[in-house]
Structures are given as C-alpha cells and as structure tokens.
Design a protein around this motif. Structure first.
Motif, short mmCIF file in Angstrom:
data_model
loop_
_atom_site.label_atom_id
_atom_site.label_comp_id
_atom_site.label_asym_id
_atom_site.label_seq_id
_atom_site.Cartn_x
_atom_site.Cartn_y
_atom_site.Cartn_z
N UNK A 39 -1.40 -10.85 -4.70
CA UNK A 39 -2.60 -11.04 -5.50
C UNK A 39 -3.80 -10.34 -4.86
N UNK A 40 -3.91 -10.45 -3.54
CA UNK A 40 -5.03 -9.81 -2.84
C UNK A 40 -4.97 -8.29 -2.99
N UNK A 41 -3.79 -7.73 -2.87
CA UNK A 41 -3.65 -6.28 -3.02
C UNK A 41 -4.02 -5.85 -4.45
N UNK A 81 -7.90 -3.58 -8.27
CA UNK A 81 -8.67 -3.74 -9.50
C UNK A 81 -10.16 -3.53 -9.23
N UNK A 82 -10.63 -4.09 -8.13
CA UNK A 82 -12.05 -3.93 -7.78
C UNK A 82 -12.39 -2.48 -7.51
N UNK A 83 -11.52 -1.77 -6.78
CA UNK A 83 -11.81 -0.36 -6.51
C UNK A 83 -11.74 0.48 -7.78
N UNK A 84 -10.85 0.13 -8.69
CA UNK A 84 -10.77 0.84 -9.98
C UNK A 84 -11.99 0.57 -10.86
N UNK A 85 -12.65 -0.58 -10.60
CA UNK A 85 -13.86 -0.92 -11.34
C UNK A 85 -15.11 -0.34 -10.66
N UNK A 86 -14.89 0.60 -9.73
CA UNK A 86 -15.95 1.31 -9.03
C UNK A 86 -16.79 0.40 -8.13
N UNK A 87 -16.20 -0.67 -7.66
CA UNK A 87 -16.84 -1.48 -6.62
C UNK A 87 -16.57 -0.78 -5.30
N UNK A 88 -17.57 -0.61 -4.46
CA UNK A 88 -17.36 0.11 -3.19
C UNK A 88 -16.25 -0.53 -2.36
N UNK A 89 -15.52 0.31 -1.62
CA UNK A 89 -14.37 -0.17 -0.85
C UNK A 89 -14.76 -1.23 0.16
N UNK A 90 -15.98 -1.18 0.68
CA UNK A 90 -16.39 -2.15 1.68
C UNK A 90 -16.77 -3.50 1.07
N UNK A 91 -16.83 -3.57 -0.26
CA UNK A 91 -17.06 -4.84 -0.96
C UNK A 91 -15.83 -5.31 -1.75
N UNK A 92 -14.84 -4.44 -1.88
CA UNK A 92 -13.68 -4.77 -2.72
C UNK A 92 -12.88 -5.95 -2.20
N UNK A 93 -12.92 -6.21 -0.90
CA UNK A 93 -12.16 -7.33 -0.33
C UNK A 93 -12.70 -8.68 -0.79
N UNK A 108 -13.53 -9.60 -3.80
CA UNK A 108 -12.96 -9.99 -5.09
C UNK A 108 -11.74 -10.91 -4.94
N UNK A 109 -10.71 -10.54 -4.16
CA UNK A 109 -9.58 -11.47 -4.01
C UNK A 109 -9.95 -12.76 -3.28
N UNK A 110 -10.91 -12.67 -2.36
CA UNK A 110 -11.34 -13.90 -1.66
C UNK A 110 -11.95 -14.88 -2.64
N UNK A 111 -12.78 -14.37 -3.54
CA UNK A 111 -13.43 -15.24 -4.53
C UNK A 111 -12.41 -15.80 -5.52
N UNK A 112 -11.56 -14.95 -6.06
CA UNK A 112 -10.60 -15.40 -7.08
C UNK A 112 -9.56 -16.33 -6.49
N UNK A 113 -8.88 -15.88 -5.43
CA UNK A 113 -7.82 -16.70 -4.83
C UNK A 113 -8.40 -17.95 -4.15
N UNK A 114 -9.57 -17.79 -3.55
CA UNK A 114 -10.22 -18.96 -2.94
C UNK A 114 -10.58 -20.01 -3.97
N UNK A 115 -11.05 -19.56 -5.13
CA UNK A 115 -11.38 -20.50 -6.21
C UNK A 115 -10.14 -21.23 -6.70
N UNK A 116 -9.05 -20.50 -6.85
CA UNK A 116 -7.80 -21.13 -7.28
C UNK A 116 -7.37 -22.19 -6.28
#
Length: 87
Positions: free
Chosen positions: A38-40, A45-57, A59-67
C-alpha cells in the motif's frame, strides 16, 4: 482425572498455543506485506499526481495511519466497559 489424561490435555493445550502463535505471526506478516504494498502504491500515486518526491511519503502515512487508527478506535468502541477492580 488420571495422570495420563492430564498429560494429554497439556499436550493438546501446548499444540493449540503453538498453532495460535504461528497464526499470529502469519497475520503480522500479511499485514506488514499489505502495508508495504500500500505504501509503495500510494507513494507512486502521489508522485504521479505531481506531489514532490520529498513529500510523497506523507501520503501513505496519512492514509494507512488513518486506517490503523480507525481500526483501533472501532475496537475500543466495541469493547465492553469493565469496572476497575478495587474502585
């Protein structure tokens, strides 16, 4: 109850405990694998949405952490309230 029966019951109990431990470790491995995949995927997905690579990590922390937090909150809400001994 004879000594033989007690020994047999003890052996069955030990076998069940071993099976439970193996089952718990298998579940942990499956969960770890699922979170890794899921993190990968979410980082990609975040990098494809043009979120900078140094912020892309994040996204999975927020989504998986919320779950994970919602799962824990659901378990707490469903558990019965037990009185505290000695109060």
């Amino acid at each position: 109850m004879s000594a033989v029966q007690k020994t047999q019951i003890g052996a069955v109990t030990e076998a069940r405990l071993r099976a439970l431990k193996v089952s718990k470790w298998c579940a942990r491995l499956l969960v770890a694998g699922a979170f890794a995949l899921s993190a990968v995927a979410l980082t990609e997905l975040a990098t494809n949405a043009h979120i900078p690579w140094w912020l892309a990590w994040i996204w999975p922390v927020v989504i998986d952490g919320s779950i994970y937090q919602w799962k824990d909150a659901g378990l707490v809400i469903e558990s019965p309230i037990r009185p505290v001994p000695g109060s």
